[in-house]
Motif scaffolding. Structure first.
Motif, PDB file in Angstrom:
ATOM      1  N   SER A  48      33.966  58.256  47.490  1.00 37.32           N
ATOM      2  CA  SER A  48      33.117  57.951  46.332  1.00 37.32           C
ATOM      3  C   SER A  48      33.967  57.581  45.117  1.00 37.32           C
ATOM      4  CB  SER A  48      32.207  59.134  45.996  1.00 37.32           C
ATOM      5  OG  SER A  48      32.982  60.307  45.754  1.00 37.32           O
ATOM      6  N   THR A  49      35.156  57.031  45.363  1.00 37.41           N
ATOM      7  CA  THR A  49      35.981  56.500  44.279  1.00 37.41           C
ATOM      8  C   THR A  49      36.369  55.065  44.613  1.00 37.41           C
ATOM      9  OG1 THR A  49      38.062  57.295  45.233  1.00 37.41           O
ATOM     10  CG2 THR A  49      36.908  58.766  43.698  1.00 37.41           C
ATOM     11  N   TRP A  50      36.488  54.265  43.567  1.00 37.35           N
ATOM     12  CA  TRP A  50      36.854  52.855  43.725  1.00 37.35           C
ATOM     13  C   TRP A  50      37.870  52.494  42.652  1.00 37.35           C
ATOM     14  CZ3 TRP A  50      32.002  54.890  44.034  1.00 37.35           C
ATOM     15  CH2 TRP A  50      31.284  54.670  45.216  1.00 37.35           C
ATOM     16  N   LEU A  51      38.651  51.453  42.916  1.00 36.01           N
ATOM     17  CA  LEU A  51      39.608  50.954  41.940  1.00 36.01           C
ATOM     18  C   LEU A  51      39.006  49.735  41.250  1.00 36.01           C
ATOM     19  CD1 LEU A  51      42.515  51.209  40.812  1.00 36.01           C
ATOM     20  CD2 LEU A  51      43.245  49.627  42.617  1.00 36.01           C
ATOM     21  N   VAL A  52      38.954  49.781  39.942  1.00 35.41           N
ATOM     22  CA  VAL A  52      38.387  48.667  39.180  1.00 35.41           C
ATOM     23  C   VAL A  52      39.257  48.383  37.957  1.00 35.41           C
ATOM     24  CG1 VAL A  52      36.001  49.118  39.887  1.00 35.41           C
ATOM     25  CG2 VAL A  52      36.902  50.196  37.810  1.00 35.41           C
ATOM     26  N   ALA A  53      39.062  47.215  37.410  1.00 35.35           N
ATOM     27  CA  ALA A  53      39.653  46.858  36.116  1.00 35.35           C
ATOM     28  C   ALA A  53      38.542  46.260  35.259  1.00 35.35           C
ATOM     29  CB  ALA A  53      40.796  45.857  36.289  1.00 35.35           C
ATOM     30  N   ASP A  54      38.686  46.373  33.976  1.00 37.65           N
ATOM     31  CA  ASP A  54      37.654  45.892  33.063  1.00 37.65           C
ATOM     32  C   ASP A  54      37.470  44.382  33.214  1.00 37.65           C
ATOM     33  OD1 ASP A  54      35.967  46.558  30.516  1.00 37.65           O
ATOM     34  OD2 ASP A  54      37.136  44.771  30.002  1.00 37.65           O
ATOM     35  N   TRP A  55      36.241  43.953  33.505  1.00 36.36           N
ATOM     36  CA  TRP A  55      35.974  42.541  33.749  1.00 36.36           C
ATOM     37  C   TRP A  55      36.224  41.692  32.506  1.00 36.36           C
ATOM     38  CZ3 TRP A  55      36.165  38.606  36.538  1.00 36.36           C
ATOM     39  CH2 TRP A  55      35.353  37.475  36.371  1.00 36.36           C
ATOM     40  N   ASP A  56      35.887  42.204  31.336  1.00 41.39           N
ATOM     41  CA  ASP A  56      36.153  41.446  30.111  1.00 41.39           C
ATOM     42  C   ASP A  56      37.648  41.233  29.917  1.00 41.39           C
ATOM     43  OD1 ASP A  56      33.497  41.115  29.413  1.00 41.39           O
ATOM     44  OD2 ASP A  56      33.417  42.957  28.226  1.00 41.39           O
ATOM     45  N   LEU A  57      38.442  42.234  30.307  1.00 43.69           N
ATOM     46  CA  LEU A  57      39.894  42.105  30.197  1.00 43.69           C
ATOM     47  C   LEU A  57      40.416  41.076  31.195  1.00 43.69           C
ATOM     48  CD1 LEU A  57      42.080  43.481  28.449  1.00 43.69           C
ATOM     49  CD2 LEU A  57      42.558  44.971  30.416  1.00 43.69           C
ATOM     50  N   VAL A  58      39.864  41.078  32.406  1.00 39.58           N
ATOM     51  CA  VAL A  58      40.241  40.066  33.400  1.00 39.58           C
ATOM     52  C   VAL A  58      39.947  38.668  32.865  1.00 39.58           C
ATOM     53  CG1 VAL A  58      39.719  39.140  35.701  1.00 39.58           C
ATOM     54  CG2 VAL A  58      39.944  41.609  35.376  1.00 39.58           C
ATOM     55  N   LYS A  59      38.764  38.507  32.287  1.00 40.04           N
ATOM     56  CA  LYS A  59      38.396  37.197  31.740  1.00 40.04           C
ATOM     57  C   LYS A  59      39.337  36.778  30.620  1.00 40.04           C
ATOM     58  CE  LYS A  59      34.047  38.273  30.945  1.00 40.04           C
ATOM     59  NZ  LYS A  59      32.642  38.123  30.506  1.00 40.04           N
ATOM     60  N   ALA A  60      39.719  37.733  29.785  1.00 38.27           N
ATOM     61  CA  ALA A  60      40.529  37.401  28.614  1.00 38.27           C
ATOM     62  C   ALA A  60      42.004  37.189  28.958  1.00 38.27           C
ATOM     63  CB  ALA A  60      40.402  38.520  27.575  1.00 38.27           C
ATOM     64  N   GLN A  61      42.531  37.930  29.932  1.00 42.28           N
ATOM     65  CA  GLN A  61      43.977  37.945  30.137  1.00 42.28           C
ATOM     66  C   GLN A  61      44.453  37.377  31.470  1.00 42.28           C
ATOM     67  OE1 GLN A  61      45.840  41.717  29.285  1.00 42.28           O
ATOM     68  NE2 GLN A  61      44.711  42.017  27.380  1.00 42.28           N
ATOM     69  N   LEU A  62      43.556  37.195  32.436  1.00 43.34           N
ATOM     70  CA  LEU A  62      44.022  36.787  33.757  1.00 43.34           C
ATOM     71  C   LEU A  62      43.459  35.450  34.232  1.00 43.34           C
ATOM     72  CD1 LEU A  62      45.720  37.540  36.238  1.00 43.34           C
ATOM     73  CD2 LEU A  62      43.736  38.786  37.138  1.00 43.34           C
ATOM     74  N   LEU A  63      42.204  35.186  33.966  1.00 49.74           N
ATOM     75  CA  LEU A  63      41.562  34.010  34.555  1.00 49.74           C
ATOM     76  C   LEU A  63      42.247  32.700  34.163  1.00 49.74           C
ATOM     77  CD1 LEU A  63      37.719  34.753  34.425  1.00 49.74           C
ATOM     78  CD2 LEU A  63      39.360  35.177  36.274  1.00 49.74           C
ATOM     79  N   ASP A  64      42.788  32.618  32.967  1.00 46.86           N
ATOM     80  CA  ASP A  64      43.419  31.376  32.520  1.00 46.86           C
ATOM     81  C   ASP A  64      44.933  31.377  32.714  1.00 46.86           C
ATOM     82  OD1 ASP A  64      41.023  30.237  31.738  1.00 46.86           O
ATOM     83  OD2 ASP A  64      41.109  31.115  29.735  1.00 46.86           O
ATOM     84  N   LEU A  65      45.455  32.437  33.347  1.00 44.09           N
ATOM     85  CA  LEU A  65      46.892  32.534  33.570  1.00 44.09           C
ATOM     86  C   LEU A  65      47.293  31.683  34.782  1.00 44.09           C
ATOM     87  CD1 LEU A  65      49.008  34.218  32.030  1.00 44.09           C
ATOM     88  CD2 LEU A  65      48.827  35.942  33.835  1.00 44.09           C
ATOM     89  N   ASP A  66      48.344  30.887  34.645  1.00 38.61           N
ATOM     90  CA  ASP A  66      48.787  30.016  35.732  1.00 38.61           C
ATOM     91  C   ASP A  66      49.976  30.624  36.463  1.00 38.61           C
ATOM     92  OD1 ASP A  66      46.899  28.019  35.203  1.00 38.61           O
ATOM     93  OD2 ASP A  66      48.177  27.140  33.647  1.00 38.61           O
ATOM     94  N   GLU A  67      50.004  30.417  37.780  1.00 39.91           N
ATOM     95  CA  GLU A  67      51.156  30.881  38.546  1.00 39.91           C
ATOM     96  C   GLU A  67      52.367  29.996  38.250  1.00 39.91           C
ATOM     97  OE1 GLU A  67      50.388  30.758  42.734  1.00 39.91           O
ATOM     98  OE2 GLU A  67      50.167  28.583  42.801  1.00 39.91           O
TER      99      GLU A  67
END
Length: 249
Positions: A48-67
């Motif tokens: 009954s535990t899961w690993l998550v990260a804040d979706w707003d943070l993902v949108k702000a800091q990861l989605l536009d990051l290029d490899e």
């Protein structure tokens, strides 16, 4: 069935879900409100535990990051999870996070470039709903599958809930795990799934195999995952199909 003692899961999402989800045991949909009784809903519920990260943070800091040549997109996602991931026992938070992820991944702007005219905006809604519920499934680092609900078996569950024939259900399954069939969408999926603590993996080779998928943590043993899945899937798929509504009903 294996299960742990846990409270009823209740979440209110931004959009109403299809009331036909009520056909499956243990889940009640009332507009935007979803209630799940884990003891009835899951085939196996050991964590009954899961690993998550804040979706707003993902949108702000990861989605536009290029490899780069030194840091592939998978490494970017892994680093983000290491830095921002957190364990939660709040299943409602997992579902809300997942709905944000899949509202983003299955957005209507993709339809024009998909080259699959048979996929409609309504199909995207089905994908968003089913994928959101799939986020409660879980694989441990040793590859053991600890949580399995009916949405693990995507074509079976969608055929029950949305009255889809096998061909349409399989087509949706392909869109779900195919990352829209191109590398740009796959990269987008890898980044977005960091909010759910891992990457989307599948046990199936093709639609007819119907071995489902789950967001698994990076580093999970795929060999053990495959072996565990092979042992249980046939009987549980049959149980999902048992709730199909026939024309006579």
């Amino acid at each position: 069935m294996t299960t742990i003692d846990t409270a009823t899961i209740t979440v209110e999402l931004p959009d109403a879900f299809d009331p036909r989800w009520n056909r499956l045991p243990g889940i009640q949909v009332d507009g935007r409100r979803i209630t799940i009784d884990p003891a009835e809903y899951f085939f196996r519920f050991e964590s009954s535990t899961w690993l998550v990260a804040d979706w707003d943070l993902v949108k702000a800091q990861l989605l536009d990051l290029d490899e780069t040549t030194e840091s592939a997109v998978e490494q970017l996602a892994l680093d983000f999870i290491k830095n921002h991931g957190e364990s939660t026992s709040d299943a409602a938070r997992v579902l809300a996070t997942a709905y944000g992820v899949y509202t983003y991944l299955f957005r209507e702007e993709h339809l024009a470039g998909l080259s699959l005219p048979q996929i409609t905006a309504d199909h995207l809604r089905m994908l968003r709903e089913a994928a959101t519920l799939m986020a409660l499934n879980k694989v441990e680092l040793d590859g053991h599958i600890s949580n399995v609900g009916p949405c693990w078996f995507f074509p079976a569950a969608t055929s029950v809930v949305f009255d889809l024939d096998d061909a349409t259900g399989g087509m949706l399954d392909e869109v779900y795990h195919g990352g829209w069939f191109n590398e740009h969408r796959r990269i987008e999926s890898i980044k977005a799934h960091a909010a759910l603590g891992g990457r989307l993996v599948h046990g199936c080779q093709s639609v007819p195999d119907q071995s489902g998928g789950v967001v698994a943590p990076y580093g999970a043993s795929m060999a053990n995952f495959r072996d565990d899945l092979a042992e249980f899937k046939a009987g549980w798929i049959e149980q999902v199909y048992a709730h199909r509504v026939t024309a006579a009903e």
